[in-house]
Design a protein around this motif. Sequence first.
Motif, PDB file in Angstrom:
ATOM      1  N   PRO A  22     -13.298  -5.025  12.851  1.00  0.00           N
ATOM      2  CA  PRO A  22     -12.585  -5.235  11.578  1.00  0.00           C
ATOM      3  C   PRO A  22     -13.523  -5.079  10.376  1.00  0.00           C
ATOM      4  N   HIS A  23     -14.747  -5.554  10.515  1.00  0.00           N
ATOM      5  CA  HIS A  23     -15.737  -5.404   9.445  1.00  0.00           C
ATOM      6  C   HIS A  23     -16.028  -3.919   9.196  1.00  0.00           C
ATOM      7  N   GLY A  24     -16.186  -3.168  10.274  1.00  0.00           N
ATOM      8  CA  GLY A  24     -16.450  -1.738  10.161  1.00  0.00           C
ATOM      9  C   GLY A  24     -15.297  -0.976   9.540  1.00  0.00           C
ATOM     10  N   LEU A  25     -14.070  -1.410   9.791  1.00  0.00           N
ATOM     11  CA  LEU A  25     -12.911  -0.752   9.194  1.00  0.00           C
ATOM     12  C   LEU A  25     -12.915  -0.896   7.670  1.00  0.00           C
ATOM     13  N   ILE A  26     -13.323  -2.056   7.181  1.00  0.00           N
ATOM     14  CA  ILE A  26     -13.398  -2.254   5.731  1.00  0.00           C
ATOM     15  C   ILE A  26     -14.455  -1.330   5.132  1.00  0.00           C
ATOM     16  N   VAL A  27     -15.580  -1.191   5.809  1.00  0.00           N
ATOM     17  CA  VAL A  27     -16.619  -0.258   5.349  1.00  0.00           C
ATOM     18  C   VAL A  27     -16.051   1.156   5.296  1.00  0.00           C
ATOM     19  N   MET A  28     -15.277   1.531   6.297  1.00  0.00           N
ATOM     20  CA  MET A  28     -14.670   2.868   6.314  1.00  0.00           C
ATOM     21  C   MET A  28     -13.699   3.042   5.141  1.00  0.00           C
ATOM     22  N   LYS A  64      -5.101   0.169  -2.639  1.00  0.00           N
ATOM     23  CA  LYS A  64      -3.881  -0.653  -2.600  1.00  0.00           C
ATOM     24  C   LYS A  64      -3.409  -0.923  -1.172  1.00  0.00           C
ATOM     25  N   ASP A  65      -3.267   0.127  -0.382  1.00  0.00           N
ATOM     26  CA  ASP A  65      -2.684  -0.016   0.955  1.00  0.00           C
ATOM     27  C   ASP A  65      -3.707  -0.407   2.014  1.00  0.00           C
ATOM     28  N   GLY A  66      -4.971  -0.235   1.716  1.00  0.00           N
ATOM     29  CA  GLY A  66      -6.019  -0.570   2.677  1.00  0.00           C
ATOM     30  C   GLY A  66      -6.750  -1.835   2.306  1.00  0.00           C
ATOM     31  N   LEU A  67      -7.520  -1.762   1.236  1.00  0.00           N
ATOM     32  CA  LEU A  67      -8.370  -2.889   0.856  1.00  0.00           C
ATOM     33  C   LEU A  67      -7.554  -4.100   0.399  1.00  0.00           C
ATOM     34  N   THR A  68      -6.591  -3.879  -0.494  1.00  0.00           N
ATOM     35  CA  THR A  68      -5.781  -4.996  -0.976  1.00  0.00           C
ATOM     36  C   THR A  68      -4.949  -5.595   0.147  1.00  0.00           C
ATOM     37  N   ALA A  69      -4.364  -4.737   0.966  1.00  0.00           N
ATOM     38  CA  ALA A  69      -3.516  -5.218   2.063  1.00  0.00           C
ATOM     39  C   ALA A  69      -4.316  -5.989   3.110  1.00  0.00           C
ATOM     40  N   SER A  70      -5.613  -5.719   3.203  1.00  0.00           N
ATOM     41  CA  SER A  70      -6.433  -6.391   4.217  1.00  0.00           C
ATOM     42  C   SER A  70      -6.887  -7.788   3.779  1.00  0.00           C
ATOM     43  N   ALA A  78     -10.850 -18.624  -3.369  1.00  0.00           N
ATOM     44  CA  ALA A  78     -11.235 -18.084  -4.684  1.00  0.00           C
ATOM     45  C   ALA A  78     -11.835 -16.687  -4.563  1.00  0.00           C
ATOM     46  N   LEU A  79     -12.631 -16.469  -3.522  1.00  0.00           N
ATOM     47  CA  LEU A  79     -13.227 -15.144  -3.335  1.00  0.00           C
ATOM     48  C   LEU A  79     -12.146 -14.100  -3.085  1.00  0.00           C
ATOM     49  N   GLY A  80     -11.163 -14.448  -2.278  1.00  0.00           N
ATOM     50  CA  GLY A  80     -10.055 -13.533  -2.021  1.00  0.00           C
ATOM     51  C   GLY A  80      -9.284 -13.213  -3.291  1.00  0.00           C
ATOM     52  N   GLU A  81      -9.069 -14.213  -4.132  1.00  0.00           N
ATOM     53  CA  GLU A  81      -8.365 -13.997  -5.400  1.00  0.00           C
ATOM     54  C   GLU A  81      -9.177 -13.107  -6.329  1.00  0.00           C
ATOM     55  N   GLN A  82     -10.505 -13.295  -6.341  1.00  0.00           N
ATOM     56  CA  GLN A  82     -11.371 -12.467  -7.183  1.00  0.00           C
ATOM     57  C   GLN A  82     -11.365 -11.023  -6.702  1.00  0.00           C
ATOM     58  N   LEU A  84      -8.920  -9.590  -5.068  1.00  0.00           N
ATOM     59  CA  LEU A  84      -7.600  -9.065  -5.406  1.00  0.00           C
ATOM     60  C   LEU A  84      -7.574  -8.604  -6.861  1.00  0.00           C
ATOM     61  N   ALA A  85      -8.108  -9.422  -7.760  1.00  0.00           N
ATOM     62  CA  ALA A  85      -8.158  -9.058  -9.180  1.00  0.00           C
ATOM     63  C   ALA A  85      -9.025  -7.821  -9.393  1.00  0.00           C
ATOM     64  N   LEU A  86     -10.136  -7.728  -8.680  1.00  0.00           N
ATOM     65  CA  LEU A  86     -11.026  -6.579  -8.819  1.00  0.00           C
ATOM     66  C   LEU A  86     -10.358  -5.304  -8.294  1.00  0.00           C
ATOM     67  N   TYR A  87      -9.683  -5.392  -7.154  1.00  0.00           N
ATOM     68  CA  TYR A  87      -8.964  -4.235  -6.621  1.00  0.00           C
ATOM     69  C   TYR A  87      -7.859  -3.801  -7.582  1.00  0.00           C
ATOM     70  N   ASP A  88      -7.185  -4.771  -8.197  1.00  0.00           N
ATOM     71  CA  ASP A  88      -6.141  -4.456  -9.177  1.00  0.00           C
ATOM     72  C   ASP A  88      -6.756  -3.740 -10.376  1.00  0.00           C
ATOM     73  N   TYR A  89      -7.905  -4.223 -10.838  1.00  0.00           N
ATOM     74  CA  TYR A  89      -8.607  -3.594 -11.955  1.00  0.00           C
ATOM     75  C   TYR A  89      -8.998  -2.156 -11.604  1.00  0.00           C
ATOM     76  N   ILE A  90      -9.545  -1.970 -10.415  1.00  0.00           N
ATOM     77  CA  ILE A  90      -9.943  -0.626  -9.973  1.00  0.00           C
ATOM     78  C   ILE A  90      -8.718   0.291  -9.939  1.00  0.00           C
ATOM     79  N   GLY A  91      -7.612  -0.213  -9.428  1.00  0.00           N
ATOM     80  CA  GLY A  91      -6.386   0.587  -9.391  1.00  0.00           C
ATOM     81  C   GLY A  91      -5.944   1.016 -10.777  1.00  0.00           C
ATOM     82  N   LYS A  92      -5.983   0.089 -11.719  1.00  0.00           N
ATOM     83  CA  LYS A  92      -5.587   0.419 -13.098  1.00  0.00           C
ATOM     84  C   LYS A  92      -6.558   1.418 -13.723  1.00  0.00           C
ATOM     85  N   GLU A  93      -7.840   1.251 -13.463  1.00  0.00           N
ATOM     86  CA  GLU A  93      -8.834   2.184 -13.989  1.00  0.00           C
ATOM     87  C   GLU A  93      -8.636   3.588 -13.412  1.00  0.00           C
TER      88      GLU A  93
END
Length: 131
Positions: A22-28, A64-70, A78-82, A84-93
């Motif tokens: 699972p850790h390796g999948l996130i790296v991918m 959105k479908d990979g990192l956020t969904a995972s 709190a780390l998960g919420e941060q 999520l906010a960072l992934y949302d920011y990246i998506g908007k950017e």
Amino acid sequence: MMYGAKAYAQVGLETGINSASPHGLIVMLYDGAIEAIRKARIYLEMNDIEMKVKSIDKALRIVKDGLTASLDIEAGGALGEQLLALYDYIGKELVLANVQNNPERLDTCMNLLNDLRSAWLEIGSTATLEK
């Protein structure tokens, strides 16, 4: 000939996914998003708008479908919420980079994802050492 190379690469990717932790999948996922943004920047410089859009779309889907969904916000707290906010920011950017043809926004997204990838790799190596 190109089809054979693509098929071979696809088999390699599928094998990597099937054997990854699972850790390796996130790296991918990080690798895929970073590569898609890198390509989008190249296509933007080449003024190949169609391929730029496809590459940014791919990066957006991975975020959105990979990192956020995972994310498991409940377990991550709190780390998960941060994240999520960072992934949302990246998506908007990424959306703004696409609309504005803005390479600096693409660079920002790529740098953030590279930092997250490095941190994720560090977490993985620390977890491995603790076992």
